[in-house]
Enzyme design. Structure first.
Site, PDB file in Angstrom:
ATOM      1  NE  ARG A 100      -3.179   0.482  -0.726  1.00 55.27           N
ATOM      2  CZ  ARG A 100      -3.541   0.530  -1.991  1.00 55.27           C
ATOM      3  NH1 ARG A 100      -3.275   1.600  -2.726  1.00 55.27           N
ATOM      4  NH2 ARG A 100      -4.125  -0.501  -2.558  1.00 55.27           N
TER       5      ARG A 100
ATOM      6  CE  LYS B 295      -0.035  28.314  -2.987  1.00 53.53           C
ATOM      7  NZ  LYS B 295      -0.714  29.079  -4.052  1.00 53.53           N
TER       8      LYS B 295
ATOM      9  CE  LYS C 109       3.553  33.935  -0.641  1.00 49.31           C
ATOM     10  NZ  LYS C 109       3.766  33.865  -2.099  1.00 49.31           N
TER      11      LYS C 109
ATOM     12  CD  GLU D 261       3.619  38.001  -3.152  1.00 43.87           C
ATOM     13  OE1 GLU D 261       3.567  36.759  -3.146  1.00 43.87           O
ATOM     14  OE2 GLU D 261       2.798  38.716  -2.543  1.00 43.87           O
TER      15      GLU D 261
ATOM     16  CG  ASP E 204       1.817  36.956  -6.526  1.00 46.54           C
ATOM     17  OD1 ASP E 204       1.834  35.803  -6.982  1.00 46.54           O
ATOM     18  OD2 ASP E 204       0.975  37.358  -5.704  1.00 46.54           O
TER      19      ASP E 204
END
Length: 286
Positions: A102, A137, A169, A202, A224
């Site tokens: 698995r 992410k 950011k 950013e 961005d």
């Protein structure tokens, strides 16, 4: 990025934790009906198409579960596969094969999906000189696997985590008071703590790009959520003062156009957060 040794440690932790989670005090299904001395052989069967990834990881899983298992590899990581292909054969104790099954399938199905999506972006960028990057992410606990899959698919890894690169950011900038304050404080922090970390900042508009350039000492500017026209203006403004990266909802339909604006990198969270697992099976061989 983190060192090879650190990366290997992350992989070891993933395997140990996954086996702990899945096996616990024993695979009682196998223990109940399969003799400990029984030997078996299984094949990794492809029931989909795309780029295969996770072969080397599977070998590490098998070795962790039972060092006496052997793997015959027919198709290497990064190779295109189609329905009906056999990627490898594994031989050894039947109980050991079932114990590892698995984890091997879960990892390879997801890694292959990520590698396939990454390869799609890489192909779309061919000839532009722009490279595709992943992001943070990722699925908690298996980041190393997902970033490994991006590399297998031909992409590049962004920073691994919060500790191996500075990335200022919008929230950092707003909390610090301004772009220049955020950069200035960061430089002072790195000096005081004797850390050698690259700085990415950013920018939300062209004025912030000018402010970043005035402050200096930045490795890469993250352009961005700019449109194509402003991205071209940003690239021209930055010139060779530092590297450039576009981000913000860029997909297969828009990635080539952003690359043609002249950026060095394009980052996409979709490489890891928006994929459908590839269909793979581990089947016993008579």
């Amino acid at each position: 990025m983190i060192s090879k040794a650190q990366f290997n440690t992350e992989i070891d932790l993933i395997i140990a934790n996954a086996i702990r989670e899945d096996v616990g005090d024993g695979d009682h299904s196998s223990l109940a009906c399969i003799p400990k001395t029984a030997k078996g052989k299984a094949k990794l069967l492809v029931k989909d198409e795309g780029i295969i990834a996770g072969v080397e990881f599977a070998k590490q899983v098998f070795a962790y579960v039972d060092k006496d298992m052997t793997v015959e590899t027919l198709i290497e990581d990064g190779s295109p596969v189609k329905y009906g292909d056999i990627v490898f054969y594994v031989e050894g104790a039947s109980q050991s094969i079932l114990k590892a099954e698995r984890l091997v399938l879960n990892a390879m199905q997801r890694m292959s999906a990520i590698a396939t999506k990454t390869k799609t972006f890489v192909d779309l960028l061919e000839g532009t000189g722009t490279k595709i990057l992943d992001t943070r992410k990722t699925t908690p606990g298996i980041r190393a696997l997902e970033k490994w899959a991006v590399k297998i698919g031909g992409g590049e890894n962004h920073r691994f985590a919060l500790y191996d690169m500075i990335m200022l950011k919008d929230n950092h900038i707003d909390f610090a008071g301004s772009v220049s304050k955020a950069i200035s404080k960061t430089k002072q922090y790195l000096k005081e703590t004797n850390r050698d970390l690259k700085i990415i900042v950013e920018a939300r508009n062209l004025d912030e790009i000018k402010e970043i350039l005035d402050e200096g000492g930045v490795y890469r500017i993250l352009i961005d959520n700019f449109n194509y026209d402003n991205t071209r203006k940003a690239v021209a403004l930055i010139g060779d003062q530092c590297l450039t990266e576009s981000s913000g909802g860029i997909n297969e339909k828009t990635v080539r156009k952003y690359a043609e604006c002249g950026v060095d990198y394009i980052s996409s969270g979709a490489l890891t957060h928006s994929v459908y697992n590839k269909d793979l099976s581990l089947k016993a061989v008579e």
